[in-house]
Write an enzyme that holds these catalytic residues in place. Structure first.
Site, PDB file in Angstrom:
ATOM      1  N   THR A 264      -3.571  -4.539 -66.151  1.00 55.65           N
ATOM      2  CA  THR A 264      -2.179  -4.400 -65.736  1.00 55.65           C
ATOM      3  C   THR A 264      -1.798  -2.975 -65.341  1.00 55.65           C
ATOM      4  O   THR A 264      -0.645  -2.728 -64.990  1.00 55.65           O
ATOM      5  CB  THR A 264      -1.237  -4.885 -66.854  1.00 55.65           C
ATOM      6  OG1 THR A 264      -1.509  -4.142 -68.055  1.00 55.65           O
ATOM      7  CG2 THR A 264      -1.452  -6.369 -67.137  1.00 55.65           C
TER       8      THR A 264
ATOM      9  N   HIS B 263       2.614  -5.079 -69.952  1.00 54.42           N
ATOM     10  CA  HIS B 263       1.533  -6.055 -69.941  1.00 54.42           C
ATOM     11  C   HIS B 263       2.053  -7.448 -69.582  1.00 54.42           C
ATOM     12  O   HIS B 263       1.409  -8.195 -68.849  1.00 54.42           O
ATOM     13  CB  HIS B 263       0.853  -6.104 -71.312  1.00 54.42           C
ATOM     14  CG  HIS B 263       0.156  -4.835 -71.676  1.00 54.42           C
ATOM     15  ND1 HIS B 263      -1.210  -4.671 -71.577  1.00 54.42           N
ATOM     16  CD2 HIS B 263       0.637  -3.656 -72.136  1.00 54.42           C
ATOM     17  CE1 HIS B 263      -1.540  -3.452 -71.962  1.00 54.42           C
ATOM     18  NE2 HIS B 263      -0.436  -2.813 -72.311  1.00 54.42           N
TER      19      HIS B 263
ATOM     20  N   ASP C  14      -5.744 -10.040 -71.270  1.00 52.42           N
ATOM     21  CA  ASP C  14      -5.325  -8.649 -71.097  1.00 52.42           C
ATOM     22  C   ASP C  14      -6.455  -7.711 -71.526  1.00 52.42           C
ATOM     23  O   ASP C  14      -7.254  -8.039 -72.403  1.00 52.42           O
ATOM     24  CB  ASP C  14      -4.082  -8.411 -71.957  1.00 52.42           C
ATOM     25  CG  ASP C  14      -3.416  -7.085 -71.691  1.00 52.42           C
ATOM     26  OD1 ASP C  14      -2.501  -7.065 -70.866  1.00 52.42           O
ATOM     27  OD2 ASP C  14      -3.821  -6.077 -72.299  1.00 52.42           O
TER      28      ASP C  14
ATOM     29  N   GLN D  62      15.116  -3.995 -62.075  1.00 52.93           N
ATOM     30  CA  GLN D  62      14.633  -2.799 -61.397  1.00 52.93           C
ATOM     31  C   GLN D  62      14.272  -3.051 -59.942  1.00 52.93           C
ATOM     32  O   GLN D  62      14.537  -2.207 -59.075  1.00 52.93           O
ATOM     33  CB  GLN D  62      13.441  -2.208 -62.151  1.00 52.93           C
ATOM     34  CG  GLN D  62      12.918  -0.910 -61.553  1.00 52.93           C
ATOM     35  CD  GLN D  62      12.140  -0.104 -62.543  1.00 52.93           C
ATOM     36  OE1 GLN D  62      12.710   0.556 -63.410  1.00 52.93           O
ATOM     37  NE2 GLN D  62      10.822  -0.147 -62.427  1.00 52.93           N
TER      38      GLN D  62
END
Length: 471
Positions: A143, A24, A120, A345
Site C-alpha cells: 500500500t 492500509h 497486506d 480528501q
C-alpha cells in the site's frame, strides 16, 4: 472497464486481508471495488472489529453500504497481551495481534471458498504459510510506494551484508533503484529490536514466496523503482510485480454534519487555497502545530487545515483554540478554515480553488495529489514519508526541504521557513504545470489499455487459477 472473467463464466473468489490504519485499509477497499465491479471477480474483505480508529470503522461501513457486492468476512483475533510491548504504537500492536492470530484464518478461508488471497505487507510472513496450507496463491497488496517496496525487499539483504560491523543502518543503495539516505530510513528501522523492525524484516524476507505483488503506483510516477522490481534487479527470485495505481476512490463516507468545508471552498477564488493535512496516522507535537499555524498566517494565503493532535482519533478531545495558540482562529477567520472533522480528501483536492497541498506524504495522499494534479509541499513526519517525499520531488509533483526535521529529531520547523516555502510554491507556475502533467499520466495509466489497467487485468486473470505460484 472490460471484464476479465474467464470464458467459462467461473468467477474467482479473491479474499483480501488488510491490516490496520487508513493508509492500509483505503487501498484494499479500492482494490476490492475494482476487482468486483470491473474485472470479473467475487471479492471478500476480511475485517477485524473493533478497529483501532473511528475513521477505519466509518470507512468500512461506507464501503460495504455503497458496494454490497463486496462481502464482509469478520475475523475474531486471538487474545493478545499488549503489555508485552509497553508504549508501543497502537497500530503496530494491531499488526502484531493480527500476525499472531493468522493461523485462525484457515477455517475462515475454507468456509469462504477462496480461490486466491491478497494480504497486506504487514501480514506477509504469517499469511503466506496459511495460504500454502490451504493450497491458495497468496498475493501482496503493497500500500506504499514502489520505492518503499524496493527498500522492504532489499533491506534483509542489506542487514545480512552489514551484520557485525556495529555501524547501524546507513545509506541503503538499492540495486536498480537509487540510494535511500540514512536520514530517510523509517525511524524504527534504526533499532533492530523494535517491534516494527522485526515485522518489517520478516515480511521482507517472505516476499519471494508470494504469488505476486500489487503496488499502488504507476510507471510514470516511479519509473526506476517499478522497472527494477519488475525486472528482478532488487531481489533474486522476486515474484511478478503489478503496478496498479493509482487505485481509484471507492466510497464516499457520510459527511460530518458540522463540516462546511466544501461550501467554504466554493466561496474562494480559483487556485487560491492551501490545503493542509497530515493524515490519519500520526499526531504533530503542540509546538510544531503552533509554528505551522504561525507560518500559514504570515504566508498571507487562504487555507483549509485539517488538524489532528492524537495518534488515535478517538482520543482527540483538545479544543482548536488551545492547540493553535491564543487568538489564532479569530485572526485568520476571514481567510482560513480550520477543522478537526473528517473531510473527503479526493473531493478537496479536485476543487478548483485548491492550489497547493501541504502534506505529510503518506502514500494515499501522494497518489491522490498525483491524480488531482495538485502540487505538494512535503512535510514528512514519520515512517515511509521521507521516502515518499523523495518520490514526490523526483517526479516533479512537489517540493521538499529535506533538511527539515521530523519525529524523533531535535528542533521544529519554524514558522518563517514554512511561510516562505508556501509562498514560493504558490507562485511557482512551472511546478503547477508539472503537477498537471503528472495527473495526465495518472489518468492515462488507469484508463483502458493503460499500464495500470493492463496490470490489474493480468492480476485478475491469474486469480482464475492454474498460473499462480503457491510456493
Amino acid at each position: 472497464m472490460p471484464s476479465s472473467g474467464d470464458a467459462a463464466g467461473r468467477r474467482p473468489h479473491v479474499v483480501l486481508i488488510p491490516s490496520a490504519g487508513m493508509g492500509h485499509l483505503v487501498p484494499f477497499g479500492r482494490l476490492a471495488v475494482a476487482l468486483s465491479s470491473g474485472h470479473g471477480c467475487d471479492v471478500s474483505l476480511v475485517t477485524v472489529l473493533p478497529t483501532v480508529s473511528t475513521a477505519e470503522s466509518k470507512h468500512l461501513d461506507a464501503l460495504f453500504d455503497a458496494f454490497p457486492a463486496v462481502r464482509r468476512l469478520d475475523f475474531e483475533l486471538a487474545p493478545f497481551d499488549a503489555s508485552e510491548f509497553p508504549s508501543a504504537d497502537p497500530f503496530f500492536l494491531r499488526f502484531e495481534a493480527m500476525r499472531r492470530s493468522a493461523p485462525l484464518l484457515g477455517p475462515l478461508l475454507t468456509g469462504a471458498g477462496a480461490s486466491a488471497l491478497a494480504t497486506d505487507i504487514a501480514l506477509t510472513s504469517v499469511v503466506i504459510p496459511v495460504a500454502k496450507e490451504q493450497g491458495l496463491p497468496c498475493h501482496i497488496l503493497f500500500t506504499a510506494s514502489a520505492a518503499m517496496l524496493s527498500l522492504c525487499a532489499y533491506f534483509p539483504t542489506y542487514l545480512d551484508a552489514n551484520a557485525g560491523d556495529g555501524g547501524g543502518v546507513g545509506d541503503v543503495d538499492i540495486p536498480g533503484v537509487y540510494r535511500i539516505p540514512k536520514a530517510s530510513i523509517p525511524q524504527a528501522l534504526h533499532d533492530p529490536n523494535h517491534l516494527f523492525t522485526r515485522q518489517f524484516v520478516a515480511n521482507g524476507r517472505s516476499l519471494t514466496s508470494a504469488a505476486g505483488i500489487l503496488v499502488n503506483t504507476f510507471d510514470a510516477l516511479e519509473p526506476e523503482a517499478v522497472a527494477a522490481l519488475q525486472q528482478g534487479k532488487v531481489a533474486s527470485g522476486f515474484p511478478p510485480v503489478f503496478a496498479v495505481g493509482s487505485l481509484l476512490p471507492a466510497s464516499n463516507q457520510a459527511k460530518d454534519p458540522q463540516a462546511n468545508y466544501m461550501e467554504w471552498l466554493d466561496a474562494q477564488p480559483a487556485r487560491s487555497v492551501v490545503y493542509v493535512s497530515f493524515g490519519s496516522r500520526k499526531a504533530i507535537s503542540g509546538e510544531q502545530l503552533r509554528e505551522l499555524a504561525a507560518g500559514l498566517e504570515t504566508s498571507g494565503h487562504r487555507f483549509l487545515w485539517v488538524v489532528k493532535s492524537t495518534v488515535v482519533d478517538r482520543d482527540d478531545a483538545a479544543e482548536l483554540g488551545e492547540l493553535l495558540g491564543e487568538g489564532f482562529l479569530e485572526r485568520v477567520e476571514k481567510r482560513g478554515l480550520v477543522t478537526k472533522a473528517w473531510v473527503d480528501q479526493e473531493e478537496v483536492l479536485k476543487h478548483e480553488s485548491v492550489a497547493l497541498f501541504v502534506s505529510h506524504c503518506g502514500w494515499n495522499s501522494v497518489t491522490e495529489a498525483a491524480a488531482s494534479g495538485v502540487p505538494v509541499l512535503a512535510l514528512p513526519r514519520f515512517g515511509d514519508q521521507r521516502v515518499n517525499s523523495g518520490v514526490v520531488a523526483r517526479a516533479g509533483l512537489g517540493v521538499w526541504a529535506d533538511t527539515w526535521s521530523w519525529e524523533g529529531e531535535a528542533g521544529v520547523i519554524g514558522a518563517e521557513e514554512i511561510s516562505e516555502k508556501v509562498k514560493a510554491a504558490m507562485a511557482d507556475e512551472a511546478l503547477r504545470r508539472k503537477a498537471a502533467s503528472v495527473a495526465k499520466a495518472a489518468a492515462k495509466a488507469v484508463a483502458g489499455g493503460g499500464s495500470s489497467h493492463r496490470c490489474l487485468v493480468e492480476f485478475a486473470r491469474l486469480c482464475q487459477g492454474g498460473t499462480c505460484r503457491t510456493n
